[in-house]
Design a protein around this motif. Structure first.
Motif, PDB file in Angstrom:
ATOM      1  N   GLY A 105       0.808  -1.223   0.000  1.00 31.43           N
ATOM      2  CA  GLY A 105       0.000   0.000   0.000  1.00 31.43           C
ATOM      3  C   GLY A 105       0.834   1.263   0.000  1.00 31.43           C
ATOM      4  N   ARG A 106       2.151   1.090  -0.104  1.00 29.56           N
ATOM      5  CA  ARG A 106       3.109   2.207  -0.102  1.00 29.56           C
ATOM      6  C   ARG A 106       2.975   3.048   1.162  1.00 29.56           C
ATOM      7  NH1 ARG A 106       3.363   4.414  -6.165  1.00 29.56           N
ATOM      8  NH2 ARG A 106       4.687   5.872  -5.097  1.00 29.56           N
ATOM      9  N   VAL A 107       2.664   2.396   2.261  1.00 30.64           N
ATOM     10  CA  VAL A 107       2.477   3.081   3.539  1.00 30.64           C
ATOM     11  C   VAL A 107       3.786   3.693   4.020  1.00 30.64           C
ATOM     12  CG1 VAL A 107       1.749   2.779   5.939  1.00 30.64           C
ATOM     13  CG2 VAL A 107       0.563   1.561   4.135  1.00 30.64           C
ATOM     14  N   LEU A 108       4.880   2.945   3.889  1.00 29.49           N
ATOM     15  CA  LEU A 108       6.184   3.466   4.315  1.00 29.49           C
ATOM     16  C   LEU A 108       6.583   4.674   3.472  1.00 29.49           C
ATOM     17  CD1 LEU A 108       8.152   0.139   4.868  1.00 29.49           C
ATOM     18  CD2 LEU A 108       7.465   1.771   6.615  1.00 29.49           C
ATOM     19  N   GLU A 109       6.343   4.587   2.171  1.00 28.64           N
ATOM     20  CA  GLU A 109       6.694   5.698   1.286  1.00 28.64           C
ATOM     21  C   GLU A 109       5.860   6.934   1.614  1.00 28.64           C
ATOM     22  OE1 GLU A 109       6.470   6.799  -3.424  1.00 28.64           O
ATOM     23  OE2 GLU A 109       6.833   4.715  -2.882  1.00 28.64           O
ATOM     24  N   LYS A 110       4.585   6.738   1.892  1.00 26.58           N
ATOM     25  CA  LYS A 110       3.709   7.867   2.228  1.00 26.58           C
ATOM     26  C   LYS A 110       4.113   8.517   3.545  1.00 26.58           C
ATOM     27  CE  LYS A 110      -0.251   5.998  -0.247  1.00 26.58           C
ATOM     28  NZ  LYS A 110      -1.560   5.360  -0.111  1.00 26.58           N
ATOM     29  N   ALA A 111       4.644   7.725   4.475  1.00 27.45           N
ATOM     30  CA  ALA A 111       5.093   8.281   5.753  1.00 27.45           C
ATOM     31  C   ALA A 111       6.410   9.026   5.599  1.00 27.45           C
ATOM     32  CB  ALA A 111       5.248   7.170   6.786  1.00 27.45           C
ATOM     33  N   LYS A 112       7.218   8.627   4.632  1.00 23.91           N
ATOM     34  CA  LYS A 112       8.563   9.177   4.466  1.00 23.91           C
ATOM     35  C   LYS A 112       8.584  10.446   3.614  1.00 23.91           C
ATOM     36  CE  LYS A 112      13.152   7.625   3.009  1.00 23.91           C
ATOM     37  NZ  LYS A 112      13.936   6.483   2.549  1.00 23.91           N
ATOM     38  N   TYR A 113       7.719  10.528   2.627  1.00 23.05           N
ATOM     39  CA  TYR A 113       7.773  11.625   1.667  1.00 23.05           C
ATOM     40  C   TYR A 113       6.542  12.520   1.702  1.00 23.05           C
ATOM     41  CZ  TYR A 113      11.543   8.963  -0.488  1.00 23.05           C
ATOM     42  OH  TYR A 113      12.709   8.287  -0.713  1.00 23.05           O
ATOM     43  N   GLU A 114       6.772  13.768   1.351  1.00 23.55           N
ATOM     44  CA  GLU A 114       5.700  14.728   1.109  1.00 23.55           C
ATOM     45  C   GLU A 114       5.938  15.263  -0.303  1.00 23.55           C
ATOM     46  OE1 GLU A 114       3.904  18.916   2.833  1.00 23.55           O
ATOM     47  OE2 GLU A 114       5.788  18.152   3.621  1.00 23.55           O
ATOM     48  N   VAL A 115       4.874  15.431  -1.067  1.00 21.54           N
ATOM     49  CA  VAL A 115       5.016  15.889  -2.445  1.00 21.54           C
ATOM     50  C   VAL A 115       4.263  17.193  -2.626  1.00 21.54           C
ATOM     51  CG1 VAL A 115       4.547  15.343  -4.864  1.00 21.54           C
ATOM     52  CG2 VAL A 115       5.261  13.533  -3.303  1.00 21.54           C
ATOM     53  N   LEU A 116       4.962  18.182  -3.170  1.00 20.62           N
ATOM     54  CA  LEU A 116       4.332  19.444  -3.560  1.00 20.62           C
ATOM     55  C   LEU A 116       4.086  19.346  -5.063  1.00 20.62           C
ATOM     56  CD1 LEU A 116       6.547  21.976  -1.592  1.00 20.62           C
ATOM     57  CD2 LEU A 116       4.384  20.956  -0.906  1.00 20.62           C
ATOM     58  N   PRO A 117       2.820  19.303  -5.490  1.00 19.19           N
ATOM     59  CA  PRO A 117       2.509  18.931  -6.863  1.00 19.19           C
ATOM     60  C   PRO A 117       2.805  19.961  -7.953  1.00 19.19           C
ATOM     61  CG  PRO A 117       0.502  19.380  -5.659  1.00 19.19           C
ATOM     62  CD  PRO A 117       1.632  19.479  -4.686  1.00 19.19           C
ATOM     63  N   SER A 118       2.676  21.223  -7.700  1.00 20.50           N
ATOM     64  CA  SER A 118       2.873  22.193  -8.781  1.00 20.50           C
ATOM     65  C   SER A 118       3.982  23.171  -8.422  1.00 20.50           C
ATOM     66  CB  SER A 118       1.576  22.940  -9.079  1.00 20.50           C
ATOM     67  OG  SER A 118       1.136  23.624  -7.937  1.00 20.50           O
ATOM     68  N   VAL A 119       5.142  22.929  -9.027  1.00 19.61           N
ATOM     69  CA  VAL A 119       6.333  23.715  -8.735  1.00 19.61           C
ATOM     70  C   VAL A 119       6.972  24.133 -10.060  1.00 19.61           C
ATOM     71  CG1 VAL A 119       8.624  23.643  -7.695  1.00 19.61           C
ATOM     72  CG2 VAL A 119       6.734  22.480  -6.583  1.00 19.61           C
ATOM     73  N   LYS A 120       7.449  25.360 -10.086  1.00 18.71           N
ATOM     74  CA  LYS A 120       8.187  25.852 -11.238  1.00 18.71           C
ATOM     75  C   LYS A 120       9.617  26.128 -10.793  1.00 18.71           C
ATOM     76  CE  LYS A 120       8.204  29.242 -14.886  1.00 18.71           C
ATOM     77  NZ  LYS A 120       7.564  30.414 -15.467  1.00 18.71           N
ATOM     78  N   MET A 121      10.562  25.513 -11.522  1.00 17.45           N
ATOM     79  CA  MET A 121      11.970  25.692 -11.207  1.00 17.45           C
ATOM     80  C   MET A 121      12.665  26.104 -12.492  1.00 17.45           C
ATOM     81  SD  MET A 121      14.248  23.158  -8.975  1.00 17.45           S
ATOM     82  CE  MET A 121      15.965  23.019  -9.277  1.00 17.45           C
TER      83      MET A 121
END
Length: 98
Positions: free
Chosen positions: A61-77
């Protein structure tokens, strides 16, 4: 949309905020609890070798990955758009281009 000029500087500023520091500490605690639960599950099934770092089989269920990472979806670099994946455990960030 968030605009980032220097990712390293942005990451330092992000983790200098007390709210984000608390979020990172909470993520570490949650990740530790999930790892202990994962190891206990492996021990109860009688495996000969314990996999400490969860892979897709151990973490369907990607539970470990969800606990480890946060994703900001719309970024301009610069002239690129994408998302920033923040590793709350290591306190690092990486840009993922769309």
């Amino acid at each position: 949309m968030i605009e980032i000029v220097n990712l390293e500087e942005w990451t330092r500023n992000y983790f200098s905020d007390p709210e984000n520091q608390k979020k990172a500490e909470t993520a570490c605690e949650r990740y530790d609890r999930l790892m202990v639960r994962n190891i206990r599950r492996q021990l109860s099934t009688g495996v000969e070798q314990i996999h400490v770092i969860g892979d897709e089989v151990d973490d369907p269920g990607r539970v470990l990955e969800k606990a480890k990472y946060e994703v900001l979806p719309s970024v301009k670099m610069g002239d690129k758009t994408g998302k920033v994946r923040i590793n709350l455990l290591d306190r690092t960030a990486s840009f993922i281009q769309d």
